[in-house]
Design an enzyme around this catalytic site. Structure first.
Site, PDB file in Angstrom:
ATOM      1  N   HIS A  25       0.838  -1.204   0.000  1.00  0.00           N
ATOM      2  CA  HIS A  25       0.000   0.000   0.000  1.00  0.00           C
ATOM      3  C   HIS A  25       0.871   1.252   0.000  1.00  0.00           C
ATOM      4  O   HIS A  25       0.665   2.170  -0.794  1.00  0.00           O
ATOM      5  CB  HIS A  25      -0.909  -0.035   1.230  1.00  0.00           C
ATOM      6  CG  HIS A  25      -1.811   1.128   1.358  1.00  0.00           C
ATOM      7  ND1 HIS A  25      -1.504   2.219   2.135  1.00  0.00           N
ATOM      8  CD2 HIS A  25      -3.014   1.384   0.805  1.00  0.00           C
ATOM      9  CE1 HIS A  25      -2.487   3.094   2.063  1.00  0.00           C
ATOM     10  NE2 HIS A  25      -3.417   2.616   1.267  1.00  0.00           N
ATOM     11  N   ASP A  26       1.873   1.291   0.881  1.00  0.00           N
ATOM     12  CA  ASP A  26       2.755   2.454   0.967  1.00  0.00           C
ATOM     13  C   ASP A  26       3.562   2.637  -0.308  1.00  0.00           C
ATOM     14  O   ASP A  26       3.748   3.761  -0.777  1.00  0.00           O
ATOM     15  CB  ASP A  26       3.684   2.335   2.167  1.00  0.00           C
ATOM     16  CG  ASP A  26       2.950   2.485   3.493  1.00  0.00           C
ATOM     17  OD1 ASP A  26       1.785   2.940   3.481  1.00  0.00           O
ATOM     18  OD2 ASP A  26       3.545   2.145   4.525  1.00  0.00           O
TER      19      ASP A  26
END
Length: 48
Positions: A25-26
């Site tokens: 996600h990051d």
């Protein structure tokens, strides 16, 4: 709750865990920030 979140991750990523999910996600947000069309007033998807 956390238990339901873990079960959801196990369904979507049977060999992964929450840390792998958060890292993906990051990394996705990090790449999107490099695109001019995806810039915003916030430098991060997380509000500080």
């Amino acid at each position: 709750n956390v238990y339901q979140y873990r079960k959801m991750l196990q369904c979507a990523m049977p060999n992964g865990g929450p840390f792998e999910c958060c890292q993906t996600h990051d990394n996705c947000y990090g790449e999107a920030e490099k695109l001019k069309a995806c810039t915003s007033t916030h430098s991060s998807p997380y509000f500080k």
